[in-house]
Design a protein around this motif. Structure first.
Motif, PDB file in Angstrom:
ATOM      1  N   VAL A  31       0.810  -1.213   0.000  1.00 25.78           N
ATOM      2  CA  VAL A  31       0.000   0.000   0.000  1.00 25.78           C
ATOM      3  C   VAL A  31       0.847   1.268   0.000  1.00 25.78           C
ATOM      4  CG1 VAL A  31      -1.684   1.305   1.389  1.00 25.78           C
ATOM      5  CG2 VAL A  31      -1.942  -1.181   1.111  1.00 25.78           C
ATOM      6  N   ARG A  32       2.027   1.205   0.621  1.00 22.34           N
ATOM      7  CA  ARG A  32       2.814   2.427   0.805  1.00 22.34           C
ATOM      8  C   ARG A  32       4.158   2.369   0.097  1.00 22.34           C
ATOM      9  NH1 ARG A  32       2.311   2.552   7.093  1.00 22.34           N
ATOM     10  NH2 ARG A  32       2.615   0.334   6.711  1.00 22.34           N
ATOM     11  N   ASP A  33       4.592   3.534  -0.394  1.00 19.06           N
ATOM     12  CA  ASP A  33       5.942   3.674  -0.929  1.00 19.06           C
ATOM     13  C   ASP A  33       6.778   4.363   0.144  1.00 19.06           C
ATOM     14  OD1 ASP A  33       4.914   2.636  -3.244  1.00 19.06           O
ATOM     15  OD2 ASP A  33       4.878   4.535  -4.336  1.00 19.06           O
ATOM     16  N   TYR A 213       0.523  -3.331  16.307  1.00 15.97           N
ATOM     17  CA  TYR A 213       1.454  -2.213  16.441  1.00 15.97           C
ATOM     18  C   TYR A 213       2.847  -2.661  16.031  1.00 15.97           C
ATOM     19  CZ  TYR A 213      -2.311  -0.529  19.456  1.00 15.97           C
ATOM     20  OH  TYR A 213      -3.539  -0.155  19.942  1.00 15.97           O
ATOM     21  N   GLU A 214       3.612  -1.708  15.493  1.00 14.86           N
ATOM     22  CA  GLU A 214       5.027  -1.960  15.219  1.00 14.86           C
ATOM     23  C   GLU A 214       5.849  -0.907  15.957  1.00 14.86           C
ATOM     24  OE1 GLU A 214       6.123  -2.769  11.117  1.00 14.86           O
ATOM     25  OE2 GLU A 214       4.071  -3.386  10.674  1.00 14.86           O
ATOM     26  N   PHE A 215       6.982  -1.343  16.459  1.00 15.69           N
ATOM     27  CA  PHE A 215       7.845  -0.441  17.214  1.00 15.69           C
ATOM     28  C   PHE A 215       9.249  -0.461  16.628  1.00 15.69           C
ATOM     29  CE2 PHE A 215       4.516  -1.856  20.076  1.00 15.69           C
ATOM     30  CZ  PHE A 215       4.122  -0.674  20.689  1.00 15.69           C
ATOM     31  N   ILE A 226       6.159   3.068  15.467  1.00 19.84           N
ATOM     32  CA  ILE A 226       6.438   3.417  14.060  1.00 19.84           C
ATOM     33  C   ILE A 226       5.264   2.976  13.186  1.00 19.84           C
ATOM     34  CG2 ILE A 226       8.942   3.290  14.352  1.00 19.84           C
ATOM     35  CD1 ILE A 226       8.831   0.544  12.875  1.00 19.84           C
ATOM     36  N   ASP A 227       5.447   3.066  11.879  1.00 18.11           N
ATOM     37  CA  ASP A 227       4.471   2.563  10.918  1.00 18.11           C
ATOM     38  C   ASP A 227       3.175   3.370  11.017  1.00 18.11           C
ATOM     39  OD1 ASP A 227       4.667   0.371   8.949  1.00 18.11           O
ATOM     40  OD2 ASP A 227       2.808  -0.301   9.875  1.00 18.11           O
ATOM     41  N   GLU A 228       2.058   2.725  11.210  1.00 18.14           N
ATOM     42  CA  GLU A 228       0.772   3.430  11.294  1.00 18.14           C
ATOM     43  C   GLU A 228       0.023   2.945  12.522  1.00 18.14           C
ATOM     44  OE1 GLU A 228      -2.166   1.259  10.973  1.00 18.14           O
ATOM     45  OE2 GLU A 228      -2.245   0.914   8.806  1.00 18.14           O
TER      46      GLU A 228
END
Ligand code: ATP
Ligand code: MG
Length: 321
Positions: A31-33, A213-215, A226-228
């Motif tokens: 989804v993301r660049d 969640y990402e850290f 981090i991330d979204e």
């Protein structure tokens, strides 16, 4: 809210992707660049790509903006709990964060037992699993039931294209992925973040079902989110007013996510293999409408939809970064 006619006008203006030569090292997710700059920033362009069944399916007007601005809302609502990577939002579809060293686990928090994929809590429970990622689950749970307390079901981060694996706290420590102390810090932050999400969503009549969640570790050595956060790409949301009735009747919950398009595809026999069916404009516009509706409902804010090509706007902003 913006009309379906206006949404349709945005279809040819969707952001398919970017390829900036001078921003930094490029990494393309579904989804993301992402671009990592030489001065320690991560520029993330949220495109209008929609992924389902682990494939990029099509472009959905305004989806990138909805996701980015929803993450912005939640980053702001949770920054007192844990520091996040955000530096700025230079465009509706762009977030710039600090480049961190990502920790190798995704922290999944679940308040309800649901899901259909092999990593989901319900899928495993139905097959007889009563210890899921180190969480002991009581007998007699039904699909979509609220858990006695929210549980954490971490998963390892697979390499690009691989599949994530569900693991327990003990496995994470044994494999040397995180120290016990660091795991416990993340676990405590996750539960607070989830709880905040539950409270804010509840005020809007929404059940915040589960999320991940990402850290990462910042250059100063701090743990950073981090991330979204809390978007329909990482989380499940149900409508609270229908919950009890549907649960009692054993029916599926009314969902706020990409379920609409997933079901449309599944009805045509598509489950991720082979050619993706052509998606009519009406279906794309309705998918977009639901994303926008979800944004307005969850944040309580009006969505600012500009019918205009997204790429030139993003290009102009990032050329001056
Ligand atoms: N501030 C940051 N510093 C370092 N890495 C980050 C930061 N923010 C996000 N990331 C990482 O960048 C990667 C972004 O990838 P992205 O989400 O675009 O694709 P993906 O996770 O590989 O695949 P998918 O499209 O299925 O999510 C993730 O691994 C994420 O953890
Ligand atoms: Mg990702």
């Amino acid at each position: 809210m913006i009309s379906i006619e206006e949404i349709k006008k945005q279809i040819p203006n969707c952001l398919a992707g970017t390829n900036f030569a001078n921003l930094g090292k490029r990494y393309e997710g579904k989804v993301r660049d992402n671009y990592t700059t030489v001065d320690g920033k991560r520029i993330i362009v949220i495109t209008d790509r929609l992924s389902a069944f682990d494939r990029v399916i099509c472009l959905i007007p305004f989806k990138g903006q909805v996701l980015n601005q929803m993450a912005k809302f939640w980053f702001e609502q949770t920054k007192d709990i844990i520091e996040n990577h955000v530096i700025e939002y230079p465009d509706a579809n762009v977030i710039i964060g600090r480049e961190c060293k990502p920790l190798p686990v995704e922290m999944v928090v679940r308040g309800y037992i649901t899901g259909v994929t092999s990593t989901s809590a319900w899928y495993n429970y139905e097959k007889g699993v009563r210890n899921f990622c180190g969480n002991v689950l009581p007998e007699g749970l039904k699909k979509n039931q609220k858990l006695p307390v929210p549980i954490i079901t971490p998963s390892t981060k697979a390499e690009h294209g691989g599949h994530d694996e569900s693991v327990s706290r003990d496995q994470i420590i044994e494999r040397g992925l995180l120290t016990a102390e660091r795991y416990d810090t993340l676990a405590s932050a996750c539960l607070k973040l989830y709880q905040r999400g539950v409270e804010i969503a509840a005020k809007q009549g929404i059940i915040f079902v589960d999320t991940k969640y990402e850290f990462g570790i910042s250059p100063e050595g701090k743990i950073v989110l981090i991330d979204e956060i809390h978007t329909p790409d990482s989380s499940r949301f149900w409508f609270a007013d229908e919950y009890e009735k549907r649960f009692a009747a054993g029916e599926e919950q009314k969902k706020i996510d990409k379920e609409y398009l997933r079901e449309w595809l599944a009805e045509r026999g598509f489950r991720g293999e082979g050619e993706i069916p052509a998606i009519p404009e009406d279906i794309k516009a309705e998918t977009a409408r639901r994303y926008i509706e979800a944004y307005e409902l969850i944040t309580g804010q009006k969505f600012d939809a500009q019918v205009e090509p997204v790429l030139p706007r993003v290009e102009k902003v990032l050329l001056n970064i």
